[in-house]
Design an enzyme around this catalytic site. Structure first.
Site, PDB file in Angstrom:
ATOM      1  N   GLU A  87     -11.345   6.118  -2.440  1.00 10.96           N
ATOM      2  CA  GLU A  87     -11.333   6.532  -1.037  1.00 10.96           C
ATOM      3  C   GLU A  87     -12.451   5.842  -0.249  1.00 10.96           C
ATOM      4  OE1 GLU A  87      -8.567   7.678  -0.575  1.00 10.96           O
ATOM      5  OE2 GLU A  87      -8.523   9.877  -0.509  1.00 10.96           O
ATOM      6  N   GLU A 104      -0.054  10.854   5.386  1.00  8.47           N
ATOM      7  CA  GLU A 104      -0.163   9.407   5.247  1.00  8.47           C
ATOM      8  C   GLU A 104       1.178   8.769   4.891  1.00  8.47           C
ATOM      9  OE1 GLU A 104      -3.902   8.363   3.481  1.00  8.47           O
ATOM     10  OE2 GLU A 104      -2.923   6.786   2.339  1.00  8.47           O
ATOM     11  N   ASP A 143       0.829  -1.212   0.000  1.00 12.40           N
ATOM     12  CA  ASP A 143       0.000   0.000   0.000  1.00 12.40           C
ATOM     13  C   ASP A 143       0.861   1.259   0.000  1.00 12.40           C
ATOM     14  OD1 ASP A 143      -2.776   0.557  -0.291  1.00 12.40           O
ATOM     15  OD2 ASP A 143      -2.765   1.527   1.665  1.00 12.40           O
ATOM     16  N   GLU A 180      -9.522  -3.177  -6.361  1.00 11.01           N
ATOM     17  CA  GLU A 180      -9.412  -3.235  -4.893  1.00 11.01           C
ATOM     18  C   GLU A 180      -9.454  -4.685  -4.405  1.00 11.01           C
ATOM     19  OE1 GLU A 180      -8.664  -0.979  -2.637  1.00 11.01           O
ATOM     20  OE2 GLU A 180      -8.820   0.857  -3.798  1.00 11.01           O
TER      21      GLU A 180
HETATM   22  C1  LIG Z   1      -5.287   0.220  -2.686  1.00  9.14           C
HETATM   23  C2  LIG Z   1      -5.722   1.426  -1.942  1.00  9.14           C
HETATM   24  N1  LIG Z   1      -6.929   1.958  -2.204  1.00  9.14           N
HETATM   25  C3  LIG Z   1      -7.349   3.064  -1.538  1.00  9.14           C
HETATM   26  C4  LIG Z   1      -6.533   3.665  -0.602  1.00  9.14           C
HETATM   27  C5  LIG Z   1      -7.049   4.858   0.163  1.00  9.14           C
HETATM   28  N2  LIG Z   1      -6.554   6.086  -0.355  1.00  9.14           N
HETATM   29  C6  LIG Z   1      -5.425   6.648   0.107  1.00  9.14           C
HETATM   30  O1  LIG Z   1      -4.745   6.230   0.995  1.00  9.14           O
HETATM   31  C7  LIG Z   1      -5.278   3.086  -0.356  1.00  9.14           C
HETATM   32  N3  LIG Z   1      -4.427   3.589   0.555  1.00  9.14           N
HETATM   33  N4  LIG Z   1      -4.916   1.966  -1.036  1.00  9.14           N
END
Ligand SMILES: Cc1ncc(CNC=O)c(N)n1
Length: 220
Positions: free
Chosen positions: A139, A87, A46, A209
């Site tokens: 998000e 973040e 991530d 996702e």
């Molecule tokens: C794979 C994925 N999708 C959405 C997010 C959330 N957005 C930012 O942090 C994230 N961190 N990773």
């Protein structure tokens, strides 16, 4: 409500949406059965994703500035940029706690695909309405997933609660609602062609996702 395109999609694609937000990885955090190696895999991957997410959000800021009929859109997206800075610092700190070496992360296939998808959306030919829809979806999947791990009946391990709060907290939920309002407003005025493209992008995000969560078990 008839006419609210996103609410209509969420009903129509309910099963795909649940697939992305109630993935076995998330359910294993929620019920406390998670293998912490899976969490570490997710954390490293991530971090790579979020670094690629920054230029996408920057490109969205430019699209909003050029194309939006409402100045406050830029403010909302700018808030997103600011929290990404936070973040990235969080990832660096969290990874050292878990002994995950961020410099050595090899992006797995699903991650590379997701990053390529983001790069495609940076293209100036992709309009603001389609791009803001993708942003809202990306998000919102994280908010909905991690908020589930904070439910009263969850058994989320103590050492993962802070991660869950990062995306599952109410402020982040409010921010997702603001993005949904922007996307809804834009879609209400969009041509059928743009609406069809935005719906396809929404569905692609849900699939990407799921593939991303799947990576957490390290089998790619
Ligand atoms: C794979 C994925 N999708 C959405 C997010 C959330 N957005 C930012 O942090 C994230 N961190 N990773």
């Amino acid at each position: 409500m008839e006419g609210d395109i996103i609410e209509t999609w969420l009903r129509k694609h309910r099963f795909s949406y649940i697939g992305a937000t109630r993935h076995p990885f998330i359910l294993s955090i929620h019920d406390g059965s998670i293998d912490l190696n899976n969490f570490k895999n997710w954390l490293g991957q991530d971090y790579v994703f979020v670094r690629a997410f920054v230029p996408f959000v920057a490109s969205l800021l430019i699209k909003a500035w050029k194309e939006s009929d409402d100045n406050s859109d830029v403010d909302v997206i700018l808030g997103g940029v600011a929290s990404l800075s936070d973040e990235i610092a969080w990832f660096k700190n969290e990874s050292s706690k878990w002994d995950v070496a961020l410099a050595n992360i090899v992006p797995q296939n699903a991650n590379q695909e997701y990053c390529r998808f983001l790069e495609g959306l940076i293209d100036p030919d992709v309009g603001y309405t389609v791009a803001i829809t993708a942003f809202w979806a990306i998000e919102t999947v994280y908010h909905d997933s991690y908020a589930h791990c904070l439910d009263d009946d969850s058994r989320t391990p103590e050492e993962l609660r802070e991660t869950c709060k990062r995306w599952g907290n109410d402020d982040f939920g409010q921010y997702c609602q603001s993005l949904q309002s922007i996307a809804t407003r834009r879609l209400a005025k969009a041509s059928n062609d743009v609406i069809a493209k935005a719906e396809a992008v929404f569905l692609q995000v849900l699939e990407l996702e799921v593939d991303f969560w799947n990576m957490s078990n390290g089998k790619n």
